[in-house]
Design a protein around this motif. Structure first.
Motif, mmCIF file in Angstrom:
data_model
loop_
_atom_site.group_PDB
_atom_site.id
_atom_site.type_symbol
_atom_site.label_atom_id
_atom_site.label_comp_id
_atom_site.label_asym_id
_atom_site.label_seq_id
_atom_site.Cartn_x
_atom_site.Cartn_y
_atom_site.Cartn_z
ATOM 1 N N SER A 1 -0.277 -0.545 -4.829
ATOM 2 C CA SER A 1 -1.347 0.432 -5.034
ATOM 3 C C SER A 1 -1.647 1.170 -3.739
ATOM 4 O O SER A 1 -1.366 0.679 -2.640
ATOM 5 C CB SER A 1 -2.613 -0.262 -5.522
ATOM 6 O OG SER A 1 -3.156 -1.071 -4.491
ATOM 7 N N LEU A 2 -2.253 2.341 -3.890
ATOM 8 C CA LEU A 2 -2.696 3.083 -2.713
ATOM 9 C C LEU A 2 -3.718 2.266 -1.929
ATOM 10 O O LEU A 2 -3.716 2.281 -0.705
ATOM 11 C CB LEU A 2 -3.300 4.429 -3.125
ATOM 12 C CG LEU A 2 -2.314 5.501 -3.560
ATOM 13 C CD1 LEU A 2 -3.065 6.705 -4.100
ATOM 14 C CD2 LEU A 2 -1.397 5.913 -2.429
ATOM 15 N N ARG A 3 -4.580 1.569 -2.630
ATOM 16 C CA ARG A 3 -5.596 0.746 -1.974
ATOM 17 C C ARG A 3 -4.933 -0.320 -1.086
ATOM 18 O O ARG A 3 -5.305 -0.507 0.059
ATOM 19 C CB ARG A 3 -6.501 0.075 -3.000
ATOM 20 C CG ARG A 3 -7.512 -0.872 -2.369
ATOM 21 C CD ARG A 3 -8.427 -1.467 -3.374
ATOM 22 N NE ARG A 3 -9.387 -0.424 -3.723
ATOM 23 C CZ ARG A 3 -10.131 -0.447 -4.795
ATOM 24 N NH1 ARG A 3 -10.037 -1.433 -5.658
ATOM 25 N NH2 ARG A 3 -10.990 0.517 -5.036
ATOM 26 N N PHE A 4 -3.933 -1.005 -1.629
ATOM 27 C CA PHE A 4 -3.242 -2.039 -0.855
ATOM 28 C C PHE A 4 -2.533 -1.424 0.348
ATOM 29 O O PHE A 4 -2.629 -1.945 1.462
ATOM 30 C CB PHE A 4 -2.231 -2.778 -1.740
ATOM 31 C CG PHE A 4 -1.458 -3.829 -1.001
ATOM 32 C CD1 PHE A 4 -2.022 -5.071 -0.763
ATOM 33 C CD2 PHE A 4 -0.177 -3.578 -0.534
ATOM 34 C CE1 PHE A 4 -1.313 -6.045 -0.065
ATOM 35 C CE2 PHE A 4 0.529 -4.527 0.160
ATOM 36 C CZ PHE A 4 -0.037 -5.782 0.400
ATOM 37 N N TRP B 1 9.723 6.019 2.317
ATOM 38 C CA TRP B 1 9.038 4.733 2.374
ATOM 39 C C TRP B 1 7.851 4.718 1.414
ATOM 40 O O TRP B 1 7.672 3.755 0.657
ATOM 41 C CB TRP B 1 8.549 4.436 3.803
ATOM 42 C CG TRP B 1 7.818 3.145 3.891
ATOM 43 C CD1 TRP B 1 8.352 1.902 4.061
ATOM 44 C CD2 TRP B 1 6.402 2.959 3.793
ATOM 45 N NE1 TRP B 1 7.352 0.959 4.065
ATOM 46 C CE2 TRP B 1 6.144 1.579 3.899
ATOM 47 C CE3 TRP B 1 5.336 3.833 3.613
ATOM 48 C CZ2 TRP B 1 4.868 1.052 3.836
ATOM 49 C CZ3 TRP B 1 4.055 3.300 3.546
ATOM 50 C CH2 TRP B 1 3.824 1.927 3.661
ATOM 51 N N LEU B 2 7.048 5.779 1.416
ATOM 52 C CA LEU B 2 5.882 5.825 0.543
ATOM 53 C C LEU B 2 6.301 5.830 -0.924
ATOM 54 O O LEU B 2 5.718 5.108 -1.748
ATOM 55 C CB LEU B 2 5.003 7.036 0.870
ATOM 56 C CG LEU B 2 3.682 7.129 0.111
ATOM 57 C CD1 LEU B 2 2.832 5.879 0.313
ATOM 58 C CD2 LEU B 2 2.909 8.368 0.553
ATOM 59 N N VAL B 3 7.328 6.589 -1.260
ATOM 60 C CA VAL B 3 7.840 6.602 -2.639
ATOM 61 C C VAL B 3 8.315 5.204 -3.025
ATOM 62 O O VAL B 3 8.003 4.703 -4.104
ATOM 63 C CB VAL B 3 8.968 7.639 -2.809
ATOM 64 C CG1 VAL B 3 9.663 7.477 -4.163
ATOM 65 C CG2 VAL B 3 8.428 9.044 -2.662
ATOM 66 N N ASP B 4 9.071 4.558 -2.139
ATOM 67 C CA ASP B 4 9.561 3.204 -2.417
ATOM 68 C C ASP B 4 8.405 2.243 -2.678
ATOM 69 O O ASP B 4 8.453 1.435 -3.609
ATOM 70 C CB ASP B 4 10.398 2.668 -1.254
ATOM 71 C CG ASP B 4 11.781 3.273 -1.189
ATOM 72 O OD1 ASP B 4 12.231 3.863 -2.195
ATOM 73 O OD2 ASP B 4 12.423 3.161 -0.121
ATOM 74 N N MET B 5 7.377 2.313 -1.856
ATOM 75 C CA MET B 5 6.247 1.394 -1.992
ATOM 76 C C MET B 5 5.458 1.645 -3.274
ATOM 77 O O MET B 5 5.008 0.701 -3.932
ATOM 78 C CB MET B 5 5.296 1.508 -0.792
ATOM 79 C CG MET B 5 5.887 1.051 0.533
ATOM 80 S SD MET B 5 6.425 -0.670 0.516
ATOM 81 C CE MET B 5 8.197 -0.482 0.416
#
Length: 92
Positions: A47-50, A36-40
């Motif tokens: 962005s990491l911030r978002f 999920w994190l890779v997909d996002m």
């Protein structure tokens, strides 16, 4: 597969499919929350911030998770002969 130093190796269709399969197998081996994190980050280009705002997980925590996932992906890929050949690393 040989190329000049600093050059980009040419990849045949067959080699391209093999590399693509190696990447697909590697991504499928990830846990769902890792995928999920890779997909996002990679595919949705968020962005990491978002993601920190949306999930409530601190940005630094997400960054550490991302870095760990990328390290895992690199380690898995470097075990695959087709990737090692593409990168010009001797296979065992």
């Amino acid at each position: 597969m040989e190329t000049v130093p600093g050059g980009v190796p040419t990849v045949s269709t067959e080699e391209g499919h093999a590399l693509s399969d190696a990447i697909d197998e590697t991504l499928q081996a990830l846990a769902p929350e890792q995928l999920w994190l890779v997909d996002m980050l990679v595919y949705a280009r968020l962005s990491l911030r978002f993601l920190a705002i949306v999930t409530g997980i601190p940005k630094t925590t997400l960054a550490r998770r991302r870095d760990a996932i990328y390290a895992d992906i690199a380690e898995i890929l470097l075990e695959k002969d087709v990737v090692r050949e593409y990168l010009g690393i001797a296979t065992d």
